[in-house]
Design an enzyme around this catalytic site. Sequence first.
Site, mmCIF file in Angstrom:
data_model
loop_
_atom_site.group_PDB
_atom_site.id
_atom_site.type_symbol
_atom_site.label_atom_id
_atom_site.label_comp_id
_atom_site.label_asym_id
_atom_site.label_seq_id
_atom_site.Cartn_x
_atom_site.Cartn_y
_atom_site.Cartn_z
ATOM 1 N N SER A 61 0.822 -1.202 0.000
ATOM 2 C CA SER A 61 0.000 0.000 0.000
ATOM 3 C C SER A 61 0.860 1.258 0.000
ATOM 4 O O SER A 61 1.968 1.263 0.573
ATOM 5 C CB SER A 61 -0.906 0.016 1.239
ATOM 6 O OG SER A 61 -1.519 1.264 1.429
ATOM 7 N N TYR A 81 -2.445 -0.266 9.997
ATOM 8 C CA TYR A 81 -2.618 -0.809 8.646
ATOM 9 C C TYR A 81 -1.330 -0.656 7.844
ATOM 10 O O TYR A 81 -0.839 -1.612 7.228
ATOM 11 C CB TYR A 81 -3.777 -0.112 7.943
ATOM 12 C CG TYR A 81 -3.885 -0.449 6.476
ATOM 13 C CD1 TYR A 81 -4.284 -1.720 6.073
ATOM 14 C CD2 TYR A 81 -3.563 0.489 5.494
ATOM 15 C CE1 TYR A 81 -4.378 -2.041 4.722
ATOM 16 C CE2 TYR A 81 -3.654 0.164 4.147
ATOM 17 C CZ TYR A 81 -4.062 -1.093 3.765
ATOM 18 O OH TYR A 81 -4.143 -1.415 2.441
#
Length: 339
Positions: A127, A152
């Site tokens: 990501s 995350y």
Amino acid sequence: MRILVTGAAGFIGAALVERLLARGDEVAGLDNHNDYYDPALKEARLARFHDHPAYRHQRSDLADAGRLDALFADFRPQRVVNLAAQAGVRYSLQNPAAYISSNLVGFGNVLEACRHHEVEHLVYASSSSVYGANRSMPFSVDDPVDHPLSLYAATKKSNELMAHSYSHLYALPTTGLRFFTVYGPWGRPDMAPMLFADRISRGQPLDVFNYGHHRRDFTYIDDIVEGIIRTLDRPPAADPDYDPMQPHPGRSNAPYRVYNIGNDQPVPLLQFIELMEQGLGRVVEKRLLPMQPGDVPDTWADVTALREDVGYAPSTSIEAGVSAFVDWYRRYHGLDTAS
């Protein structure tokens, strides 16, 4: 080829499965169909290809190592694309345990299964959030990424480190793709494009954080899928020019690579909203609010390495992409053209 796609009922996963089936691959999909967002959308995505003769589907969780290993043993995938994960920066502040289970334990199970079943290439989702507190633009795989701003982001950076260890120890070719703000038809309801479309279509005010100063490298789903497939078809080899005295963050003397995959054209968030308003035929109030915890002001992908290595060339303009998304949104929600 026989290809296993985890997260097959997800936004990117479903689009990828459709493309793989269309080119003649045999595909197994895995998804746990959790309720992080409305499972009905996942079922609708899956319905597009569930009955294809070259497709099989398993409803299970990556954290269930036994079922995952059984799928590998039965299907014998040659290549694997791991897109299953607990997504969402903001949700990681509320339910960190979900990220530990799926993104760390689950990914460890995927690596073990790939190792023991002699998979030729593992491509996995990282990501743009790994860039965290970095402010040098554009974000480059040459940059260190040691300051995540959310759990995350930390789990995605951990995935890259875990993958490298397996590439080094077991010669497992792995490629991590750092996705940059993917949008388009069948997108996730928790992401800004769908949230904006929902509120604009109802004439409701929008909460716009960072006082509207965000810029995002919005990347259309078709460009993302094209990049995944090009990467999947080219397993990495050890870099013969790798210098351990001057280590490069994105490559290695093991069969390991990390790439940015984005549009390389950051767009002001307010411009994106304006395009959606034009498509939906409404202008709504924007409530300009401070930055949210865990968020970053801007994202911009340097895709030079992916362009050079696999010929990646995103071609969808923001105007064309938003138009396609809005057209799908109208059809999916049964909106007439005058609404």
